[in-house]
Structures are given as C-alpha cells and as structure tokens.
Scaffold this motif. Structure first.
Motif, short mmCIF file in Angstrom:
data_model
loop_
_atom_site.label_atom_id
_atom_site.label_comp_id
_atom_site.label_asym_id
_atom_site.label_seq_id
_atom_site.Cartn_x
_atom_site.Cartn_y
_atom_site.Cartn_z
N ASP A 184 -9.04 -1.70 -2.10
CA ASP A 184 -9.97 -1.41 -3.10
C ASP A 184 -10.06 -0.25 -3.90
O ASP A 184 -10.35 -0.21 -5.08
CB ASP A 184 -11.40 -1.87 -2.55
CG ASP A 184 -11.55 -3.29 -2.10
OD1 ASP A 184 -10.93 -4.25 -2.24
OD2 ASP A 184 -12.44 -3.55 -1.42
N ASP A 185 -9.93 0.78 -3.23
CA ASP A 185 -9.88 2.18 -3.91
C ASP A 185 -8.68 2.27 -4.82
O ASP A 185 -8.86 3.06 -6.20
CB ASP A 185 -9.71 3.37 -2.98
CG ASP A 185 -8.38 3.30 -2.23
OD1 ASP A 185 -7.99 2.40 -1.42
OD2 ASP A 185 -7.82 4.41 -2.28
N ILE A 186 -7.62 1.60 -4.82
CA ILE A 186 -6.49 1.42 -5.82
C ILE A 186 -7.12 0.59 -6.91
O ILE A 186 -6.73 0.97 -8.13
CB ILE A 186 -5.22 1.11 -5.23
CG1 ILE A 186 -4.79 2.30 -4.15
CG2 ILE A 186 -4.20 0.87 -6.35
CD1 ILE A 186 -3.50 2.06 -3.44
N ARG A 187 -7.40 -0.57 -6.78
CA ARG A 187 -7.72 -1.42 -7.72
C ARG A 187 -8.84 -0.67 -8.62
O ARG A 187 -9.00 -1.02 -9.81
CB ARG A 187 -8.45 -2.65 -7.28
CG ARG A 187 -7.37 -3.49 -6.72
CD ARG A 187 -8.25 -4.94 -6.20
NE ARG A 187 -7.06 -5.85 -5.59
CZ ARG A 187 -5.89 -6.55 -6.05
NH1 ARG A 187 -5.87 -6.37 -7.44
NH2 ARG A 187 -5.25 -7.27 -5.48
N THR A 188 -9.85 -0.22 -7.89
CA THR A 188 -11.00 0.72 -8.55
C THR A 188 -10.34 1.70 -9.56
O THR A 188 -10.53 2.06 -10.76
CB THR A 188 -11.95 1.20 -7.67
OG1 THR A 188 -12.57 0.16 -6.89
CG2 THR A 188 -12.97 2.19 -8.36
N MET A 189 -9.39 2.36 -8.92
CA MET A 189 -8.96 3.68 -9.44
C MET A 189 -8.15 3.22 -11.10
O MET A 189 -8.22 3.53 -12.15
CB MET A 189 -7.72 4.56 -8.91
CG MET A 189 -7.02 5.47 -9.70
SD MET A 189 -5.14 5.98 -9.25
CE MET A 189 -4.72 4.36 -9.85
N THR A 230 -4.69 10.26 -10.56
CA THR A 230 -5.95 10.52 -10.53
C THR A 230 -6.58 11.69 -11.37
O THR A 230 -7.47 12.17 -11.47
CB THR A 230 -6.50 10.80 -9.10
OG1 THR A 230 -6.02 11.88 -8.45
CG2 THR A 230 -6.45 9.56 -8.20
N GLU A 245 0.78 -1.28 0.04
CA GLU A 245 0.06 0.00 0.15
C GLU A 245 0.71 1.19 -0.04
O GLU A 245 0.78 2.18 -0.77
CB GLU A 245 -1.00 0.07 1.21
CG GLU A 245 -1.91 1.33 1.21
CD GLU A 245 -2.95 1.33 2.04
OE1 GLU A 245 -3.81 2.17 1.99
OE2 GLU A 245 -3.06 0.14 2.92
N ARG A 267 0.53 4.04 -2.98
CA ARG A 267 -0.04 5.58 -2.85
C ARG A 267 1.25 6.40 -3.23
O ARG A 267 0.69 7.45 -3.75
CB ARG A 267 -0.36 5.49 -1.36
CG ARG A 267 -1.58 4.60 -0.90
CD ARG A 267 -2.48 5.13 -0.33
NE ARG A 267 -3.58 4.27 0.14
CZ ARG A 267 -4.80 4.34 -0.66
NH1 ARG A 267 -5.02 4.75 -1.56
NH2 ARG A 267 -5.71 3.26 0.02
#
Length: 138
Positions: free
Chosen positions: A119-124, A85, A72, A76
C-alpha cells in the motif's frame, strides 16, 4: 529460483515531451531504455529502429539488479535507486508534461500467484501522479 524470474519492474517516464538526457541528469542514473519522439532509437535487441519513436520514453529496469520472484524487492530497489520520494518530483513531472508508471512483469503460469504491491508504494505513486501497472502472463 530458476533462471527465469517470475517478476520484475520498470519505472517509465513517458510523453511527447520526454528528453532522455534531462531525466538521466535529474535521477543521476543511466536508463535501461530511452526514446525521443520522432527520432530513431536502439531496440531491446540492440538494433536501430526502422521508424522514429512515436512517444518519448525514459526507463530503468530492476531485472538486471534484483533476483526475486516477488515484486516488492524490485519496486523498492527502483524507489531507492531513483529517489522517488524526493519532494520536488511531482512538480517536476507536471512542469515537464510527462507521466510516470511502474510497469510490472508478473508470471503467473501456475495461476496461484498474487502480485505483492504494498500500500505504501501505491500511495507514493498516487502522490506523484503515477500508476502501477501489472502485466500478468499465464
């Protein structure tokens, strides 16, 4: 923590159409590695390749900048450093005809470590058409 990190990540832009200077300018970051298809390149050992690049590549690694055995913080760091992003990224990738991925090194010699990709990184990554790949070593 030992000198050998058990995790790190690299962001790759890949494809026949990769022009490394374009991506250096776009992200405002010098790459850890860059290859133009059909041209000689510098290998990780610092030597000039004997054969031309088979595919284009522009990559930035977290390993020199992040000290953590978890994925992580590495992911990040790359997201922030490259501003992944930004709203125009998917469109730019599609226009340039390239693919992106996080390539993650995961040392699991003990057999009990589970990679931590939030999950937010996979989604991005899905939103920009990219993937997260984990290369696990036992």
């Amino acid at each position: 923590m030992t000198d050998h990190q058990l995790a790190h990540a690299t962001f790759h832009v890949m494809g026949d159409a990769v022009i490394p200077q374009f991506w250096t300018d776009y992200f405002g970051v010098s790459p850890s590695s860059a290859i133009t298809k059909g041209e000689s390149f510098t290998t990780p050992s610092g030597r000039v390749s004997r054969t031309p690049g088979r595919v284009g590549l522009w990559a930035v690694a977290s390993k020199p900048f992040v000290r953590s055995n978890e994925l992580e913080p590495h992911l990040r760091f790359l997201i922030e450093r490259l501003n992944l992003t930004r709203p125009d990224l998917r469109e730019t990738l599609e226009r340039e005809g390239v693919k992106v991925r996080f390539w993650c090194y995961w040392d699991n010699e003990s057999g009990d470590r589970v990679p931590d990709v939030p999950d937010d990184i996979r989604t991005m990554m899905e939103a920009i058409g990219g993937t997260v790949e984990i290369d696990e070593y036992r």
